[in-house]
Design a protein around this motif. Structure first.
Motif, short mmCIF file in Angstrom:
data_model
loop_
_atom_site.label_atom_id
_atom_site.label_comp_id
_atom_site.label_asym_id
_atom_site.label_seq_id
_atom_site.Cartn_x
_atom_site.Cartn_y
_atom_site.Cartn_z
N GLU A 191 20.12 169.27 -6.95
CA GLU A 191 18.86 169.98 -7.19
C GLU A 191 18.66 171.12 -6.19
O GLU A 191 18.13 172.18 -6.54
CB GLU A 191 17.70 168.98 -7.13
CG GLU A 191 17.71 168.02 -8.32
CD GLU A 191 16.69 166.90 -8.20
OE1 GLU A 191 15.92 166.92 -7.22
OE2 GLU A 191 16.66 166.01 -9.08
N GLY A 194 20.21 174.13 -7.37
CA GLY A 194 19.68 174.66 -8.61
C GLY A 194 20.21 173.99 -9.86
O GLY A 194 20.06 174.52 -10.97
N ASP A 196 19.64 171.14 -12.29
CA ASP A 196 18.59 170.20 -12.67
C ASP A 196 18.97 169.30 -13.85
O ASP A 196 18.27 168.33 -14.13
CB ASP A 196 17.31 170.97 -13.04
CG ASP A 196 16.75 171.74 -11.85
OD1 ASP A 196 16.77 171.19 -10.72
OD2 ASP A 196 16.31 172.88 -12.04
N ASN A 197 20.06 169.62 -14.52
CA ASN A 197 20.51 168.83 -15.67
C ASN A 197 21.82 168.13 -15.30
O ASN A 197 22.88 168.76 -15.25
CB ASN A 197 20.72 169.73 -16.90
CG ASN A 197 19.46 170.50 -17.26
OD1 ASN A 197 18.38 169.91 -17.38
ND2 ASN A 197 19.58 171.80 -17.44
N TYR A 198 21.73 166.83 -15.02
CA TYR A 198 22.90 166.13 -14.49
C TYR A 198 22.82 164.64 -14.75
O TYR A 198 21.76 164.08 -15.04
CB TYR A 198 23.03 166.37 -12.98
CG TYR A 198 21.85 165.89 -12.17
CD1 TYR A 198 21.67 164.54 -11.85
CD2 TYR A 198 20.88 166.80 -11.74
CE1 TYR A 198 20.57 164.11 -11.13
CE2 TYR A 198 19.78 166.38 -11.00
CZ TYR A 198 19.63 165.03 -10.70
OH TYR A 198 18.53 164.59 -9.98
N SER A 209 18.94 163.47 -14.98
CA SER A 209 17.85 164.43 -14.86
C SER A 209 17.99 165.50 -15.92
O SER A 209 19.11 165.89 -16.29
CB SER A 209 17.86 165.07 -13.47
OG SER A 209 16.87 166.09 -13.37
N GLY A 210 16.85 165.97 -16.42
CA GLY A 210 16.86 167.07 -17.36
C GLY A 210 17.43 166.69 -18.70
O GLY A 210 17.23 165.58 -19.20
N SER A 242 14.24 161.52 -16.81
CA SER A 242 14.77 161.82 -15.47
C SER A 242 14.46 160.64 -14.57
O SER A 242 13.37 160.56 -13.98
CB SER A 242 14.15 163.11 -14.93
OG SER A 242 14.54 164.23 -15.73
#
Length: 339
Positions: A191, A194, A196-198, A209-210, A242
């Motif tokens: 995060e 940068g 945020d999608n993981y 997340s995301g 998330s």
């Protein structure tokens, strides 16, 4: 709980389901794998343009996990946990921020649940689930009473100066919280970069997340607890949003002695392995460390106590229990939106 970083620590049995259908403009998946904490990690992320190379990112992840392991693993010479375990009683040890975060949450969960105790490693060894030789006879009540008098989170003192023990010989083990903390640390690193999608997975514990490309949610499957040995079957799929995800159960680790079956989970209140109908607990929580600890604590409680605790504390919990009619499931109010 058992000692940290053994393959049998906690039975977190998740399978990733579904596949990605990429459009030309969709970000490509970044996949990283490696070894840590006596197990493996798998990371899948969909980053925006990344200033770091894949190799540079993997090094940062490895460095993060190495730092956690060197702090909290009893298998690392000079680790913080080994330093504390060798400490005399009433002597304060200055601890790192990472160590403080894990011991503080472990103590909080221990006091709140009454079934999670980071000091009970010697009790587990007594039953044969630690690294030492398994006993040929069950411990006597005298042995159990003596052992229980020498463990307990109430014998730990955490303050601004550091951590101390009030009784000589007290030891701690982060088998139910450190792996989740490692996941949280990697998630924080992503995060900060940068991303945020993981999805971050270590030894079966997860944090997602995301979303995936085209705004598709992550889909995680809970394993069927009574699947034939050696086979993995999906029990139920969920969309965890998330959150950290952890599962604990007693359906894989057990042994028989004197005509009785004993699980790998010990109730610190009695010193005895748990014997009840609850076979799997799944917990969703923003922190993978907290989900990890709660999954173990709720499994020790048993079905009815776990239900009461989950509703009282507004926890997202999914229970699978065995009955004469087969498996029975329960989803707390906070869990149902994820199904």
């Amino acid at each position: 709980m058992v000692r940290i970083f053994l393959p049998i620590i906690i039975l977190a049995t998740f399978v990733l389901t579904g596949c990605d259908n990429h459009h030309e403009n969709s970000p490509q998946a970044l996949v990283l794998t490696g070894k840590t904490m006596g197990t493996t990690y798998n990371i899948k992320a969909y980053p925006p343009e990344l200033e770091l190379t894949k190799e540079q990112l993997q090094k940062q992840i490895d460095d993060t996990l190495i730092a956690v392991n060197q702090s909290m693993s009893p298998w690392v010479n000079g680790s913080e946990i080994n330093q504390f375990n060798a400490l005399s009683n009433n002597e304060i040890m200055v601890i790192s921020d990472d160590f403080r975060a894990v011991i503080a949450e472990s103590i909080r969960l221990g006091k709140s649940t009454g079934t999670l105790d980071v000091t009970m490693g010697p009790l587990i060894d007594l039953w044969g689930f630690g690294p030492d030789k398994r006993p040929t006879q069950r411990p006597t009540q005298i042995q159990l009473d003596d052992m229980r008098s020498r463990i307990g989170v109430d014998k730990l003192v955490l303050n601004e100066q550091g951590l101390a023990k009030t009784i000589a010989g007290l030891e701690i083990s982060f088998s139910a919280t450190a792996k989740g903390y490692g996941i949280d640390k990697v998630a924080l690193l992503l995060e900060q970069l940068g991303i945020d999608n993981y999805m971050v997975e270590i030894g079966g514990e997860l944090r997602v997340s995301g979303v995936k490309p085209n705004n598709k949610p992550w889909v995680i499957a809970i394993e069927q607890p009574d699947a034939p040995m050696g086979q993995r079957q999906v029990h139920k799929a969920l969309k965890p949003g998330s959150n950290g995800i952890a599962t604990s159960g007693d359906y894989r680790i057990f042994y028989e002695m004197d005509g009785e079956t004993f699980t790998h989970l010990i109730d610190p209140a009695t010193g005895m392995p748990v014997k009840h109908d609850l076979v799997s607990v799944t917990v969703l929580h923003p922190s993978a460390m907290t989900a990890d600890g709660l999954a173990t604590a709720l499994t020790v409680m048993g079905t009815e106590r776990a239900k009461v605790y989950a509703e009282k504390h507004n926890l997202a919990v999914y229970l699978i229990s065995k009955s004469s009619d087969g498996l029975v499931t329960y989803a707390s109010k906070s869990f149902k939106p994820y199904l």
